[in-house]
Design a protein around this motif. Structure first.
Motif, PDB file in Angstrom:
ATOM      1  N   ILE A   1       0.841  -1.190   0.000  1.00 48.89           N
ATOM      2  CA  ILE A   1       0.000   0.000   0.000  1.00 48.89           C
ATOM      3  C   ILE A   1       0.879   1.243   0.000  1.00 48.89           C
ATOM      4  CG2 ILE A   1      -1.758   1.273   1.302  1.00 48.89           C
ATOM      5  CD1 ILE A   1      -2.210  -1.720   2.545  1.00 48.89           C
ATOM      6  N   ASP A   2       0.619   2.153  -0.937  1.00 55.75           N
ATOM      7  CA  ASP A   2       1.318   3.436  -1.001  1.00 55.75           C
ATOM      8  C   ASP A   2       0.598   4.385  -0.052  1.00 55.75           C
ATOM      9  OD1 ASP A   2       2.333   5.949  -1.551  1.00 55.75           O
ATOM     10  OD2 ASP A   2       2.066   5.812  -3.712  1.00 55.75           O
ATOM     11  N   THR A   3       1.229   4.719   1.072  1.00 59.28           N
ATOM     12  CA  THR A   3       0.589   5.555   2.084  1.00 59.28           C
ATOM     13  C   THR A   3       0.667   7.046   1.764  1.00 59.28           C
ATOM     14  OG1 THR A   3       2.581   5.535   3.442  1.00 59.28           O
ATOM     15  CG2 THR A   3       0.907   3.869   3.925  1.00 59.28           C
ATOM     16  N   ASP A   4       1.421   7.426   0.741  1.00 54.73           N
ATOM     17  CA  ASP A   4       1.432   8.829   0.321  1.00 54.73           C
ATOM     18  C   ASP A   4       0.175   9.145  -0.491  1.00 54.73           C
ATOM     19  OD1 ASP A   4       3.904   9.330   1.529  1.00 54.73           O
ATOM     20  OD2 ASP A   4       5.000   8.693  -0.256  1.00 54.73           O
ATOM     21  N   ASN A   5      -0.234   8.202  -1.347  1.00 58.68           N
ATOM     22  CA  ASN A   5      -1.407   8.392  -2.206  1.00 58.68           C
ATOM     23  C   ASN A   5      -2.593   7.539  -1.791  1.00 58.68           C
ATOM     24  OD1 ASN A   5      -0.010  10.153  -4.028  1.00 58.68           O
ATOM     25  ND2 ASN A   5       1.077   8.344  -4.759  1.00 58.68           N
ATOM     26  N   TRP A   6      -2.415   6.704  -0.782  1.00 60.77           N
ATOM     27  CA  TRP A   6      -3.431   5.779  -0.304  1.00 60.77           C
ATOM     28  C   TRP A   6      -4.010   4.959  -1.446  1.00 60.77           C
ATOM     29  CZ3 TRP A   6      -3.380   4.090   4.328  1.00 60.77           C
ATOM     30  CH2 TRP A   6      -2.863   4.900   5.335  1.00 60.77           C
ATOM     31  N   LYS A   7      -3.112   4.223  -2.074  1.00 64.24           N
ATOM     32  CA  LYS A   7      -3.472   3.369  -3.195  1.00 64.24           C
ATOM     33  C   LYS A   7      -2.828   1.997  -2.991  1.00 64.24           C
ATOM     34  CE  LYS A   7      -4.032   3.691  -8.125  1.00 64.24           C
ATOM     35  NZ  LYS A   7      -5.463   3.711  -8.233  1.00 64.24           N
ATOM     36  N   VAL A   8      -3.560   0.940  -3.335  1.00 65.54           N
ATOM     37  CA  VAL A   8      -3.005  -0.410  -3.311  1.00 65.54           C
ATOM     38  C   VAL A   8      -2.200  -0.546  -4.596  1.00 65.54           C
ATOM     39  CG1 VAL A   8      -3.501  -2.871  -3.196  1.00 65.54           C
ATOM     40  CG2 VAL A   8      -5.002  -1.241  -2.012  1.00 65.54           C
ATOM     41  N   MET A   9      -0.888  -0.691  -4.453  1.00 69.54           N
ATOM     42  CA  MET A   9       0.003  -0.656  -5.616  1.00 69.54           C
ATOM     43  C   MET A   9       0.276  -2.029  -6.222  1.00 69.54           C
ATOM     44  SD  MET A   9       0.393   2.502  -5.939  1.00 69.54           S
ATOM     45  CE  MET A   9       1.591   2.523  -7.249  1.00 69.54           C
ATOM     46  N   SER A  10       0.446  -3.034  -5.370  1.00 68.91           N
ATOM     47  CA  SER A  10       0.846  -4.332  -5.889  1.00 68.91           C
ATOM     48  C   SER A  10       0.543  -5.435  -4.885  1.00 68.91           C
ATOM     49  CB  SER A  10       2.342  -4.330  -6.209  1.00 68.91           C
ATOM     50  OG  SER A  10       3.097  -4.082  -5.041  1.00 68.91           O
ATOM     51  N   MET A  11       0.698  -6.656  -5.378  1.00 69.12           N
ATOM     52  CA  MET A  11       0.567  -7.837  -4.528  1.00 69.12           C
ATOM     53  C   MET A  11       1.821  -8.677  -4.702  1.00 69.12           C
ATOM     54  SD  MET A  11      -3.312  -9.058  -4.946  1.00 69.12           S
ATOM     55  CE  MET A  11      -4.649  -7.943  -4.584  1.00 69.12           C
ATOM     56  N   VAL A  12       2.286  -9.223  -3.601  1.00 64.59           N
ATOM     57  CA  VAL A  12       3.410 -10.154  -3.646  1.00 64.59           C
ATOM     58  C   VAL A  12       2.805 -11.551  -3.721  1.00 64.59           C
ATOM     59  CG1 VAL A  12       5.434 -11.043  -2.437  1.00 64.59           C
ATOM     60  CG2 VAL A  12       4.916  -8.585  -2.386  1.00 64.59           C
ATOM     61  N   ILE A  13       3.236 -12.295  -4.733  1.00 63.70           N
ATOM     62  CA  ILE A  13       2.697 -13.620  -5.026  1.00 63.70           C
ATOM     63  C   ILE A  13       3.798 -14.664  -4.827  1.00 63.70           C
ATOM     64  CG2 ILE A  13       1.598 -15.045  -6.814  1.00 63.70           C
ATOM     65  CD1 ILE A  13       0.038 -12.454  -6.123  1.00 63.70           C
ATOM     66  N   ARG A  14       3.477 -15.761  -4.157  1.00 60.42           N
ATOM     67  CA  ARG A  14       4.375 -16.916  -4.111  1.00 60.42           C
ATOM     68  C   ARG A  14       4.034 -17.728  -5.350  1.00 60.42           C
ATOM     69  NH1 ARG A  14       4.775 -18.813   1.031  1.00 60.42           N
ATOM     70  NH2 ARG A  14       6.707 -17.677   1.115  1.00 60.42           N
ATOM     71  N   LEU A  15       4.985 -17.803  -6.284  1.00 56.63           N
ATOM     72  CA  LEU A  15       4.729 -18.432  -7.568  1.00 56.63           C
ATOM     73  C   LEU A  15       4.555 -19.941  -7.456  1.00 56.63           C
ATOM     74  CD1 LEU A  15       7.212 -16.454  -9.842  1.00 56.63           C
ATOM     75  CD2 LEU A  15       4.766 -16.060  -9.521  1.00 56.63           C
ATOM     76  N   ASP A  16       3.612 -20.459  -8.216  1.00 55.54           N
ATOM     77  CA  ASP A  16       3.349 -21.880  -8.310  1.00 55.54           C
ATOM     78  C   ASP A  16       4.422 -22.547  -9.168  1.00 55.54           C
ATOM     79  OD1 ASP A  16       1.304 -24.135  -7.991  1.00 55.54           O
ATOM     80  OD2 ASP A  16       1.577 -24.072 -10.173  1.00 55.54           O
ATOM     81  N   LYS A  17       4.708 -23.805  -8.901  1.00 53.94           N
ATOM     82  CA  LYS A  17       5.744 -24.552  -9.623  1.00 53.94           C
ATOM     83  C   LYS A  17       5.499 -24.551 -11.130  1.00 53.94           C
ATOM     84  CE  LYS A  17       7.917 -29.073  -9.902  1.00 53.94           C
ATOM     85  NZ  LYS A  17       7.936 -30.448  -9.405  1.00 53.94           N
ATOM     86  N   GLN A  18       4.260 -24.781 -11.554  1.00 59.06           N
ATOM     87  CA  GLN A  18       3.957 -24.806 -12.987  1.00 59.06           C
ATOM     88  C   GLN A  18       4.145 -23.432 -13.627  1.00 59.06           C
ATOM     89  OE1 GLN A  18       0.035 -26.546 -12.943  1.00 59.06           O
ATOM     90  NE2 GLN A  18       0.860 -28.588 -13.395  1.00 59.06           N
ATOM     91  N   ALA A  19       3.813 -22.381 -12.907  1.00 62.68           N
ATOM     92  CA  ALA A  19       4.003 -21.026 -13.425  1.00 62.68           C
ATOM     93  C   ALA A  19       5.496 -20.720 -13.564  1.00 62.68           C
ATOM     94  CB  ALA A  19       3.329 -19.995 -12.519  1.00 62.68           C
ATOM     95  N   ILE A  20       6.282 -21.179 -12.601  1.00 63.17           N
ATOM     96  CA  ILE A  20       7.736 -20.983 -12.653  1.00 63.17           C
ATOM     97  C   ILE A  20       8.289 -21.651 -13.911  1.00 63.17           C
ATOM     98  CG2 ILE A  20       9.927 -21.610 -11.548  1.00 63.17           C
ATOM     99  CD1 ILE A  20       8.437 -21.294  -8.834  1.00 63.17           C
ATOM    100  N   GLU A  21       7.846 -22.867 -14.160  1.00 58.35           N
ATOM    101  CA  GLU A  21       8.306 -23.592 -15.349  1.00 58.35           C
ATOM    102  C   GLU A  21       7.829 -22.918 -16.628  1.00 58.35           C
ATOM    103  OE1 GLU A  21       6.945 -27.611 -14.718  1.00 58.35           O
ATOM    104  OE2 GLU A  21       8.353 -27.920 -13.053  1.00 58.35           O
ATOM    105  N   ALA A  22       6.564 -22.497 -16.674  1.00 56.93           N
ATOM    106  CA  ALA A  22       6.007 -21.856 -17.870  1.00 56.93           C
ATOM    107  C   ALA A  22       6.708 -20.537 -18.197  1.00 56.93           C
ATOM    108  CB  ALA A  22       4.509 -21.614 -17.684  1.00 56.93           C
ATOM    109  N   MET A  23       7.213 -19.854 -17.174  1.00 57.00           N
ATOM    110  CA  MET A  23       7.916 -18.581 -17.386  1.00 57.00           C
ATOM    111  C   MET A  23       9.406 -18.788 -17.604  1.00 57.00           C
ATOM    112  SD  MET A  23       6.094 -15.861 -14.851  1.00 57.00           S
ATOM    113  CE  MET A  23       5.217 -16.748 -13.592  1.00 57.00           C
TER     114      MET A  23
END
Length: 184
Positions: free
Chosen positions: A119-141
């Motif tokens: 969360i950006d507390t200067d603009n009060w905006k949700v900026m991003s999400m941290v994702i734990r990548l799935d094994k298949q997604a890791i392989e696909a990328m």
């Protein structure tokens, strides 16, 4: 300044004139624009004059500038804070239920699950999400990982199509790979 959601959880909220307002329970947000609507606060009985007229102990404080260390110090006195309060409303989405939500691409490939939300507390905006990548997604990328290592990546909220029990992205896996930042 970007702050992870868990930094807000259970932190004590203090007015500028040293009244204990309560503690942060969650953050309410607009799931379309990703703006923070307010901080959901469990108010203290000692701040009865603050919660007067709201009935329940939970209120929502509209976003403002503050100092956050061991406590969240608001810039307003307890009397002026009344102008920044609204009744807490369960019709406004909360960020906490998104933790551990599955994240899928436009073509329904599992990317992983949400670890935290920034969360950006200067603009009060949700900026991003941290994702734990799935094994298949890791392989696909085509990413490399250690034997036991988990890979976390940050994805911006502007590629999130919808967020509920599952988070749907507006990109396929190649587009997600281009937009995400791998975290160490």
């Amino acid at each position: 300044m970007e702050v992870p959601l868990e930094a807000f959880k259970d932190i004590q909220v203090i007015s500028s004139d040293a009244y204990e307002v309560g503690e942060v329970v969650d953050i309410r947000y607009d799931p379309f624009e990703w703006n923070v609507a307010g901080l959901r606060i469990r108010s203290k009985r000692s701040s009865n004059k603050l919660a007067a007229g709201f009935g329940k102990a939970n209120v929502m404080i509209l976003p403002e500038k503050f100092v956050m260390n061991d406590v969240m110090l608001l810039s307003q006195t307890i009397e002026r804070l009344k102008d920044s309060l609204v009744p807490d409303n369960d019709n406004i989405a909360s960020l906490s239920p998104l933790i551990n939500a599955k994240v899928v691409t436009k073509d329904n490939m599992l990317v992983g699950s949400v670890v935290t939300i920034m969360i950006d507390t200067d603009n009060w905006k949700v900026m991003s999400m941290v994702i734990r990548l799935d094994k298949q997604a890791i392989e696909a990328m085509g990413l490399k990982k250690g034997f036991f290592a988990k890979i976390n990546a940050e994805i911006p909220t502007d590629i999130i199509l919808s967020s509920a029990e599952m988070i749907h992205l507006s990109e396929q896996i190649d587009g997600v790979k281009e937009r995400m930042t791998i975290l160490e």
